[in-house]
Design an enzyme around this catalytic site. Structure first.
Site, PDB file in Angstrom:
ATOM      1  N   HIS A  44      -2.421  -2.114   1.354  1.00 40.73           N
ATOM      2  CA  HIS A  44      -2.891  -1.161   0.342  1.00 40.73           C
ATOM      3  C   HIS A  44      -3.927  -1.836  -0.549  1.00 40.73           C
ATOM      4  O   HIS A  44      -3.725  -2.974  -0.981  1.00 40.73           O
ATOM      5  CB  HIS A  44      -1.734  -0.723  -0.565  1.00 40.73           C
ATOM      6  CG  HIS A  44      -0.620  -0.010   0.124  1.00 40.73           C
ATOM      7  ND1 HIS A  44      -0.424   1.352   0.022  1.00 40.73           N
ATOM      8  CD2 HIS A  44       0.386  -0.463   0.918  1.00 40.73           C
ATOM      9  CE1 HIS A  44       0.648   1.699   0.725  1.00 40.73           C
ATOM     10  NE2 HIS A  44       1.167   0.603   1.277  1.00 40.73           N
ATOM     11  N   HIS A  49      -0.230  -2.540   7.607  1.00 44.89           N
ATOM     12  CA  HIS A  49      -1.254  -1.986   6.712  1.00 44.89           C
ATOM     13  C   HIS A  49      -1.205  -2.681   5.369  1.00 44.89           C
ATOM     14  O   HIS A  49      -0.147  -3.113   4.910  1.00 44.89           O
ATOM     15  CB  HIS A  49      -1.108  -0.470   6.545  1.00 44.89           C
ATOM     16  CG  HIS A  49       0.246  -0.037   6.070  1.00 44.89           C
ATOM     17  ND1 HIS A  49       1.326   0.076   6.908  1.00 44.89           N
ATOM     18  CD2 HIS A  49       0.692   0.302   4.841  1.00 44.89           C
ATOM     19  CE1 HIS A  49       2.381   0.487   6.219  1.00 44.89           C
ATOM     20  NE2 HIS A  49       2.030   0.615   4.953  1.00 44.89           N
TER      21      HIS A  49
END
Ligand code: AMP
Length: 138
Positions: free
Chosen positions: A104, A102
């Site tokens: 951010h 992931h």
């Protein structure tokens, strides 16, 4: 290290765990971070499994970064941000807590520090912020 198919983001992808989605395409999903360190803090993940940058394919990385750019531009408009911080962590020693790749995306304003990590956000406010980003995408 092997990919754990029971990680939280795999459950978000399958719909087993709820999330506030802001964008998706065939290869990626963007959703709001539940512990936002800035207003509009969101995460971009690939829809296919990999732990992080260390085991991702070039195709997964390319798809994620294309969506990161799309969401970074939208978040900058939505929050009239002065800048955008992009963060990405690899393995526990690198600061990673959820082991599905992931990235951010954090809207930033001059002179405003990121909030401390680990503080649960207000769900209504997160939903409002998601709507602002969705609106800036269209
Ligand atoms: P890290 O692995 O260090 O990049 O941190 C994981 C991030 O995922 C943190 O910013 C958490 O606030 C966020 N997070 C954890 N669980 C959820 C969830 N169920 N929905 C949205 N974000 C989450």
């Amino acid at each position: 290290m092997d990919y754990d198919p029971d990680n939280i983001f795999a459950k978000i992808l399958s719909g087993e765990i709820p999330s506030t989605r802001v964008y998706e395409d065939d290869d990626t999903l963007a959703f709001m971070d539940i512990m936002p360190r800035a207003d509009g803090h969101l995460l971009v993940i690939p829809k296919t499994p990999c732990r992080n940058v260390l085991d991702a394919s070039p195709e997964q990385l390319a798809a994620v970064m294309a969506t990161v750019q799309k969401l970074a531009r939208a978040a900058k408009v939505a929050f009239q941000a002065d800048g955008i911080t992009i963060q990405q962590f690899n393995e526990a020693a690198g600061g990673q807590e959820v082991f599905h790749l992931h990235v951010h995306v954090l809207p930033r304003h001059e002179g405003v520090s990121l909030r401390a990590p680990g503080q649960m956000g207000d769900f209504d406010l997160i939903a409002q912020h998601a709507e602002k980003i969705r609106a800036a995408l269209t």
